[in-house]
Design an enzyme around this catalytic site. Sequence first.
Site, PDB file in Angstrom:
ATOM      1  N   LYS A  11     -11.479  11.711 -16.972  1.00  0.00           N
ATOM      2  CA  LYS A  11     -12.150  11.758 -15.663  1.00  0.00           C
ATOM      3  C   LYS A  11     -12.885  13.093 -15.471  1.00  0.00           C
ATOM      4  CE  LYS A  11      -8.288  11.210 -13.338  1.00  0.00           C
ATOM      5  NZ  LYS A  11      -7.320  11.136 -14.471  1.00  0.00           N
ATOM      6  N   ARG A 169       4.020  11.796 -15.533  1.00  0.00           N
ATOM      7  CA  ARG A 169       2.733  11.574 -14.846  1.00  0.00           C
ATOM      8  C   ARG A 169       2.193  10.169 -15.143  1.00  0.00           C
ATOM      9  NH1 ARG A 169      -0.438  16.335 -17.303  1.00  0.00           N
ATOM     10  NH2 ARG A 169      -2.255  15.470 -16.232  1.00  0.00           N
TER      11      ARG A 169
HETATM   12  P1  AP5 Z   1      -9.788  15.303 -19.109  1.00  0.00           P
HETATM   13  O1  AP5 Z   1     -11.223  14.973 -18.878  1.00  0.00           O
HETATM   14  O2  AP5 Z   1      -9.320  16.660 -18.716  1.00  0.00           O
HETATM   15  O3  AP5 Z   1      -8.865  14.151 -18.507  1.00  0.00           O
HETATM   16  P2  AP5 Z   1      -8.522  13.785 -16.996  1.00  0.00           P
HETATM   17  O4  AP5 Z   1      -8.572  12.311 -16.865  1.00  0.00           O
HETATM   18  O5  AP5 Z   1      -9.374  14.578 -16.056  1.00  0.00           O
HETATM   19  O6  AP5 Z   1      -7.013  14.253 -16.986  1.00  0.00           O
HETATM   20  P3  AP5 Z   1      -6.156  15.144 -15.962  1.00  0.00           P
HETATM   21  O7  AP5 Z   1      -4.878  15.486 -16.654  1.00  0.00           O
HETATM   22  O8  AP5 Z   1      -6.946  16.303 -15.437  1.00  0.00           O
HETATM   23  O9  AP5 Z   1      -5.897  14.136 -14.874  1.00  0.00           O
HETATM   24  P4  AP5 Z   1      -4.744  14.102 -13.928  1.00  0.00           P
HETATM   25  O10 AP5 Z   1      -5.264  13.020 -13.091  1.00  0.00           O
HETATM   26  O11 AP5 Z   1      -3.375  13.927 -14.369  1.00  0.00           O
HETATM   27  O12 AP5 Z   1      -4.656  15.613 -13.401  1.00  0.00           O
HETATM   28  P5  AP5 Z   1      -5.125  16.298 -12.066  1.00  0.00           P
HETATM   29  O13 AP5 Z   1      -5.560  17.649 -12.392  1.00  0.00           O
HETATM   30  O14 AP5 Z   1      -6.036  15.412 -11.290  1.00  0.00           O
HETATM   31  O15 AP5 Z   1      -9.488  15.079 -20.672  1.00  0.00           O
HETATM   32  C1  AP5 Z   1      -8.210  15.364 -21.224  1.00  0.00           C
HETATM   33  C2  AP5 Z   1      -8.378  15.980 -22.627  1.00  0.00           C
HETATM   34  O16 AP5 Z   1      -8.958  15.001 -23.490  1.00  0.00           O
HETATM   35  C3  AP5 Z   1      -9.305  17.199 -22.682  1.00  0.00           C
HETATM   36  O17 AP5 Z   1      -8.799  18.088 -23.625  1.00  0.00           O
HETATM   37  C4  AP5 Z   1     -10.653  16.623 -23.162  1.00  0.00           C
HETATM   38  O18 AP5 Z   1     -11.417  17.580 -23.891  1.00  0.00           O
HETATM   39  C5  AP5 Z   1     -10.203  15.473 -24.036  1.00  0.00           C
HETATM   40  N1  AP5 Z   1     -11.114  14.327 -24.016  1.00  0.00           N
HETATM   41  C6  AP5 Z   1     -11.777  13.831 -22.944  1.00  0.00           C
HETATM   42  N2  AP5 Z   1     -12.492  12.738 -23.298  1.00  0.00           N
HETATM   43  C7  AP5 Z   1     -12.246  12.554 -24.623  1.00  0.00           C
HETATM   44  C8  AP5 Z   1     -12.684  11.582 -25.573  1.00  0.00           C
HETATM   45  N3  AP5 Z   1     -13.520  10.579 -25.235  1.00  0.00           N
HETATM   46  N4  AP5 Z   1     -12.235  11.689 -26.842  1.00  0.00           N
HETATM   47  C9  AP5 Z   1     -11.400  12.685 -27.202  1.00  0.00           C
HETATM   48  N5  AP5 Z   1     -10.950  13.632 -26.356  1.00  0.00           N
HETATM   49  C10 AP5 Z   1     -11.366  13.559 -25.068  1.00  0.00           C
HETATM   50  O19 AP5 Z   1      -3.757  16.326 -11.240  1.00  0.00           O
HETATM   51  C11 AP5 Z   1      -2.698  17.195 -11.580  1.00  0.00           C
HETATM   52  C12 AP5 Z   1      -1.595  17.079 -10.549  1.00  0.00           C
HETATM   53  O20 AP5 Z   1      -2.102  17.459  -9.249  1.00  0.00           O
HETATM   54  C13 AP5 Z   1      -1.020  15.683 -10.336  1.00  0.00           C
HETATM   55  O21 AP5 Z   1      -0.006  15.366 -11.279  1.00  0.00           O
HETATM   56  C14 AP5 Z   1      -0.486  15.785  -8.901  1.00  0.00           C
HETATM   57  O22 AP5 Z   1       0.720  16.483  -8.874  1.00  0.00           O
HETATM   58  C15 AP5 Z   1      -1.548  16.650  -8.217  1.00  0.00           C
HETATM   59  N6  AP5 Z   1      -2.623  15.830  -7.617  1.00  0.00           N
HETATM   60  C16 AP5 Z   1      -3.942  15.841  -7.961  1.00  0.00           C
HETATM   61  N7  AP5 Z   1      -4.624  14.972  -7.206  1.00  0.00           N
HETATM   62  C17 AP5 Z   1      -3.731  14.383  -6.369  1.00  0.00           C
HETATM   63  C18 AP5 Z   1      -3.828  13.390  -5.377  1.00  0.00           C
HETATM   64  N8  AP5 Z   1      -4.997  12.803  -5.067  1.00  0.00           N
HETATM   65  N9  AP5 Z   1      -2.684  13.029  -4.726  1.00  0.00           N
HETATM   66  C19 AP5 Z   1      -1.506  13.615  -4.995  1.00  0.00           C
HETATM   67  N10 AP5 Z   1      -1.328  14.560  -5.952  1.00  0.00           N
HETATM   68  C20 AP5 Z   1      -2.439  14.951  -6.635  1.00  0.00           C
END
Ligand code: AP5
Length: 212
Positions: A11, A169
């Site tokens: 994402k 997660r």
């Molecule tokens: P990346 O693009 O970083 O993946 P992502 O989907 O953004 O993953 P996140 O871990 O950031 O999502 P998340 O939803 O768990 O975390 P968030 O920060 O929102 O890609 C991942 C890796 O893969 C990277 O190294 C990238 O280079 C690689 N990659 C990407 N595409 C690729 C491809 N096609 N091929 C190969 N490699 C690839 O949330 C963290 C925490 O915050 C949550 O657990 C929760 O506690 C809190 N939080 C955040 N939002 C909320 C909410 N709305 N409500 C409640 N709690 C929340």
Amino acid sequence: MVLLGPPGCGKGTQAKILIETYGIPQIATGDILREALSQKNPLGLEAQTYMDKGLLVPDHLVIKIIEGRLQKGDCAGGFILDGFPRTLGQAEALETTLAAMNQQIEHVLSIEVEEGELIRRLTGRRICRKCGESYHLIFNPPRQEGQCDSCRGELYQRDDDKEETIKKRLNVYQAQTAPLISFYQKKGAVRSISGAGSIDAIKQKIERALSS
Ligand code: AP5
């Protein structure tokens, strides 16, 4: 636009590409919460207890963040929500907020990736401490180990990117966020995209989905 999908599906990576293409801001609740934590403000400290355990931060906190953020001028021409909504309560609150602003969600993209690949992506992810740029040790490595290509900042591993927390997660995603796919399906707004393949291949799939 809403980007839906499990942790590690890409994402954040795709949102950064989309903001260049469309000139609209990325609103990533995870980034906002980590920023609040790095400033040690009350929101960040409260959120940390949930984030460290791989749990969702309570709805009322994230809804307040989004309501405030959507009022900013740069959202007038559209925005990309990355990591919000994540519960039905958040999705419903978003509808209410947008209706009051005379706006609506036009696109919901659900990026689908199998679990083994998600774990590989998350355990190998490294982030720049200075500018937030995201890398992967194998799939998207920096030119110089441990250093950001753009700003030469130090790369670090997120605390919640350890395998045990990742599994938590992923379970939380299935229980609390995956039901949003059918919530948006009922509104006819969702397009599912396979997130398998290179970053560029996914970018092209998204472009095709948005233009069809
Ligand atoms: P990346 O693009 O970083 O993946 P992502 O989907 O953004 O993953 P996140 O871990 O950031 O999502 P998340 O939803 O768990 O975390 P968030 O920060 O929102 O890609 C991942 C890796 O893969 C990277 O190294 C990238 O280079 C690689 N990659 C990407 N595409 C690729 C491809 N096609 N091929 C190969 N490699 C690839 O949330 C963290 C925490 O915050 C949550 O657990 C929760 O506690 C809190 N939080 C955040 N939002 C909320 C909410 N709305 N409500 C409640 N709690 C929340």
